[in-house]
Motif scaffolding. Structure first.
Motif, mmCIF file in Angstrom:
data_model
loop_
_atom_site.group_PDB
_atom_site.id
_atom_site.type_symbol
_atom_site.label_atom_id
_atom_site.label_comp_id
_atom_site.label_asym_id
_atom_site.label_seq_id
_atom_site.Cartn_x
_atom_site.Cartn_y
_atom_site.Cartn_z
ATOM 1 N N LEU A 1 0.827 -1.203 0.000
ATOM 2 C CA LEU A 1 0.000 0.000 0.000
ATOM 3 C C LEU A 1 0.862 1.253 0.000
ATOM 4 C CD1 LEU A 1 -2.808 1.192 0.022
ATOM 5 C CD2 LEU A 1 -2.815 1.073 2.503
ATOM 6 N N ASN A 2 1.975 1.221 0.727
ATOM 7 C CA ASN A 2 2.888 2.365 0.727
ATOM 8 C C ASN A 2 3.423 2.629 -0.678
ATOM 9 O OD1 ASN A 2 2.650 2.881 3.461
ATOM 10 N ND2 ASN A 2 4.355 1.546 4.009
ATOM 11 N N ALA A 3 3.569 1.569 -1.471
ATOM 12 C CA ALA A 3 4.007 1.754 -2.860
ATOM 13 C C ALA A 3 2.969 2.549 -3.638
ATOM 14 C CB ALA A 3 4.236 0.398 -3.522
ATOM 15 N N ILE A 4 1.687 2.295 -3.376
ATOM 16 C CA ILE A 4 0.623 3.046 -4.049
ATOM 17 C C ILE A 4 0.670 4.506 -3.627
ATOM 18 C CG2 ILE A 4 -1.891 3.326 -4.205
ATOM 19 C CD1 ILE A 4 -2.135 0.329 -4.045
ATOM 20 N N LEU A 5 0.976 4.744 -2.338
ATOM 21 C CA LEU A 5 1.019 6.115 -1.851
ATOM 22 C C LEU A 5 2.152 6.897 -2.518
ATOM 23 C CD1 LEU A 5 0.327 5.544 1.964
ATOM 24 C CD2 LEU A 5 -1.251 5.607 0.036
ATOM 25 N N SER A 6 3.341 6.304 -2.594
ATOM 26 C CA SER A 6 4.447 6.982 -3.262
ATOM 27 C C SER A 6 4.203 7.040 -4.762
ATOM 28 C CB SER A 6 5.777 6.270 -2.966
ATOM 29 O OG SER A 6 5.734 4.922 -3.376
ATOM 30 N N LEU A 7 3.445 6.056 -5.269
ATOM 31 C CA LEU A 7 3.116 6.045 -6.688
ATOM 32 C C LEU A 7 2.301 7.269 -7.080
ATOM 33 C CD1 LEU A 7 3.072 4.463 -9.371
ATOM 34 C CD2 LEU A 7 1.011 3.312 -8.543
ATOM 35 N N SER A 8 1.439 7.734 -6.171
ATOM 36 C CA SER A 8 0.613 8.895 -6.483
ATOM 37 C C SER A 8 1.473 10.107 -6.809
ATOM 38 C CB SER A 8 -0.320 9.210 -5.306
ATOM 39 O OG SER A 8 0.411 9.650 -4.179
ATOM 40 N N THR B 1 18.568 1.574 3.010
ATOM 41 C CA THR B 1 19.359 0.442 2.551
ATOM 42 C C THR B 1 19.784 -0.370 3.772
ATOM 43 O OG1 THR B 1 21.376 1.775 2.641
ATOM 44 C CG2 THR B 1 20.207 1.676 0.540
ATOM 45 N N PRO B 2 20.102 -1.652 3.611
ATOM 46 C CA PRO B 2 20.010 -2.461 2.379
ATOM 47 C C PRO B 2 18.559 -2.720 1.991
ATOM 48 C CG PRO B 2 20.574 -3.851 4.235
ATOM 49 C CD PRO B 2 20.601 -2.447 4.757
ATOM 50 N N VAL B 3 18.350 -2.909 0.708
ATOM 51 C CA VAL B 3 16.999 -3.083 0.182
ATOM 52 C C VAL B 3 16.635 -4.558 0.184
ATOM 53 C CG1 VAL B 3 15.471 -2.661 -1.761
ATOM 54 C CG2 VAL B 3 17.323 -1.057 -1.257
ATOM 55 N N THR B 4 15.475 -4.862 0.742
ATOM 56 C CA THR B 4 14.947 -6.221 0.751
ATOM 57 C C THR B 4 13.580 -6.227 0.064
ATOM 58 O OG1 THR B 4 13.835 -5.932 2.880
ATOM 59 C CG2 THR B 4 16.137 -6.659 2.927
ATOM 60 N N ALA B 5 13.010 -7.414 -0.050
ATOM 61 C CA ALA B 5 11.673 -7.512 -0.637
ATOM 62 C C ALA B 5 10.652 -6.761 0.206
ATOM 63 C CB ALA B 5 11.274 -8.989 -0.759
ATOM 64 N N GLU B 6 10.889 -6.686 1.514
ATOM 65 C CA GLU B 6 9.972 -5.993 2.409
ATOM 66 C C GLU B 6 10.090 -4.474 2.297
ATOM 67 O OE1 GLU B 6 7.578 -7.101 4.497
ATOM 68 O OE2 GLU B 6 7.854 -9.080 3.619
ATOM 69 N N SER B 7 11.346 -3.989 2.116
ATOM 70 C CA SER B 7 11.577 -2.540 2.109
ATOM 71 C C SER B 7 11.615 -1.934 0.713
ATOM 72 C CB SER B 7 12.901 -2.222 2.821
ATOM 73 O OG SER B 7 13.999 -2.807 2.126
ATOM 74 N N MET B 8 11.493 -2.771 -0.304
ATOM 75 C CA MET B 8 11.546 -2.301 -1.684
ATOM 76 C C MET B 8 10.397 -1.327 -1.973
ATOM 77 S SD MET B 8 12.770 -2.321 -4.748
ATOM 78 C CE MET B 8 12.291 -2.087 -6.456
ATOM 79 N N ASN B 9 10.714 -0.268 -2.715
ATOM 80 C CA ASN B 9 9.684 0.668 -3.176
ATOM 81 C C ASN B 9 9.228 0.212 -4.558
ATOM 82 O OD1 ASN B 9 8.134 2.802 -4.074
ATOM 83 N ND2 ASN B 9 9.519 4.380 -3.338
ATOM 84 N N TYR B 10 8.002 -0.264 -4.640
ATOM 85 C CA TYR B 10 7.489 -0.832 -5.884
ATOM 86 C C TYR B 10 6.779 0.191 -6.760
ATOM 87 C CZ TYR B 10 8.507 -5.364 -3.764
ATOM 88 O OH TYR B 10 9.139 -6.435 -3.194
ATOM 89 N N ALA B 11 6.910 1.479 -6.417
ATOM 90 C CA ALA B 11 6.200 2.509 -7.178
ATOM 91 C C ALA B 11 6.623 2.510 -8.648
ATOM 92 C CB ALA B 11 6.443 3.877 -6.549
ATOM 93 N N GLY B 12 7.931 2.385 -8.905
ATOM 94 C CA GLY B 12 8.422 2.408 -10.282
ATOM 95 C C GLY B 12 7.872 1.281 -11.136
#
Length: 420
Positions: A292-299, A359-370
């Protein structure tokens, strides 16, 4: 108006899809933040409360239900609510600022103005600073939402630009003052971040300053009231944007969603569509708050891309010295330089918006907005080749004045080329 004639329909189609999607994500983010603040107050006041992600989803449903109800049955009082929200915006700012300055322990000017904290683990302080801009940038997107209501505003050609500029100036000054006050009243950063507040450390700052959960709750409630007032107007704005794109034949089932309800004189189906999409997106929170955070940054990412497209096209026309039909509100000789600065700043922001927070980036902390944004653009492209290139001709221009006749508007929809 700005695009090359041969590519105008395609560019407008893509920009329309990106804009509608961006504003849908923005509306979801506001509902999410409002619900999360309510849950944060529950965590602050009830130590035995065990928060669950599905609780947040139910709270989001409750928030959007209230906003939908006001947009359907309370449209006549919506201007009054917005006025009261604007008044509360100033009054609560003063009240919270005075309480913090008088009661909170004071940090040193050196800490506020010179100390740099790289809390994300980035090797470069410059990258850390750029990534840290993301939250700030989110607070300053959406000023163009007033444009979506332009068909319902008197003298929109001059009123709307003034509203946009005043929004940035007033909120920019208030935000800067509030930021300085928070930094002076921050206290121990680790202690503030460690307190259970549902992800809102500002609640912990309020509690530390006043020494009272009740006082902190009252201060935080002021923020929630403003968020609700903003949400009422935002749902109205996004529904009008959705209605306009459907009226132009850009959406699937355009004729259905471009309908104006004759009794209430509002696009009720567009309002319902936006509300339902928000409720569906809120389900993501049950599985993963990171998604959901990815959707928020996606906006923010999508909105800045939507800003870039017309500004770049405008600059190209300026540089080619082509005729431009300016409205009554112009920036004169500064216009081109402001456009160029806007492009440079937006490109810079778009580069860092998809970055993960730490960092370090994991699957949990990844930003999926892109990746999500690229996937959405591909969907819009597929829809263009399947449907848009056959029927879509661009925005419909109507000279209707401030009072739109509902029956006439609906007739115009049905007479759109190719029956769309």
């Amino acid at each position: 108006m700005f695009a090359p004639r041969k590519a105008a329909a395609f560019i407008t189609w893509m920009r329309g899809w990106i804009t509608v999607f961006a504003w849908q994500a923005t509306a979801t983010s506001v509902v999410y933040l409002t619900a999360a603040q309510i849950q944060g107050l529950m965590i602050l006041n009830y130590p035995t409360y065990a928060p669950e992600r599905w609780h947040g989803t139910l709270l989001m449903w409750a928030v959007i239900a209230i906003m939908f109800s006001f947009n359907l049955w309370g449209m006549r009082i919506l201007p009054m609510i917005e006025l009261l929200g604007g008044i509360c915006h100033i009054v609560f700012f003063i009240m919270i600022l005075v309480a913090l300055v008088v009661l909170a322990p004071q940090s040193s000017p050196k800490f506020v103005f010179t100390e740099f904290l790289n809390g994300g683990g980035w090797a470069s302080d410059g990258v850390s600073w750029s990534v840290g801009l993301l939250t700030v940038v989110y607070c300053f997107v959406g000023f163009d939402g007033a444009i979506h209501m332009s068909e319902e505003v008197k003298d929109a050609a001059t009123t709307i630009p003034k509203v946009i500029i005043l929004t940035i100036c007033i909120n920019g000054l208030l935000a800067f003052g509030f930021l300085i006050a928070l930094l002076f009243c921050l206290g121990n950063i680790e202690e503030v971040l460690s307190k259970p507040t549902g992800g809102f450390p500002v609640f912990a700052i309020f509690q530390a300053a006043t020494g009272s959960n009740a006082a902190a709750t009252a201060m935080a409630s002021g923020l929630i009231i403003i968020a609700f007032a903003s949400g009422f107007a935002l749902l109205a704005s996004v529904s009008r944007l959705t209605f306009a794109f459907a009226r132009d034949g850009g959406m699937p089932f355009s004729k259905f969603f471009a309908y104006v309800e004759p009794h209430y004189h509002i696009p009720i189906r567009a309002i319902a569509l936006v509300s339902i999409i928000i409720m569906l997106l809120s389900l993501i929170n049950i599985g993963s708050s990171i998604a959901l955070n990815a959707i928020l940054s996606l906006s923010t990412l999508a909105l800045y891309v939507s800003y870039l497209i017309p500004i770049i096209l405008l600059v190209m026309k300026r540089l080619r010295k082509e005729h431009i039909d300016f409205g009554p509100f112009k920036l004169g000789r500064l216009g081109l330089w402001i456009n160029l600065y806007a492009i440079a700043f937006a490109v810079y922001i778009v580069i860092f918006l998809p970055f993960p927070a730490a960092t370090p980036v994991t699957a949990e902390s990844m930003n999926y907005a892109g990746p999500v944004f690229i996937g959405f653009v591909l969907i819009a492209l597929i829809d263009w080749f399947v449907r848009g290139r056959k029927y879509y001709v661009g925005p419909m221009q109507e000279d209707t004045g401030s009072d739109v006749d509902t029956k006439e508007a609906n007739v115009n929809i049905t007479e759109h080329p190719k029956g769309i």
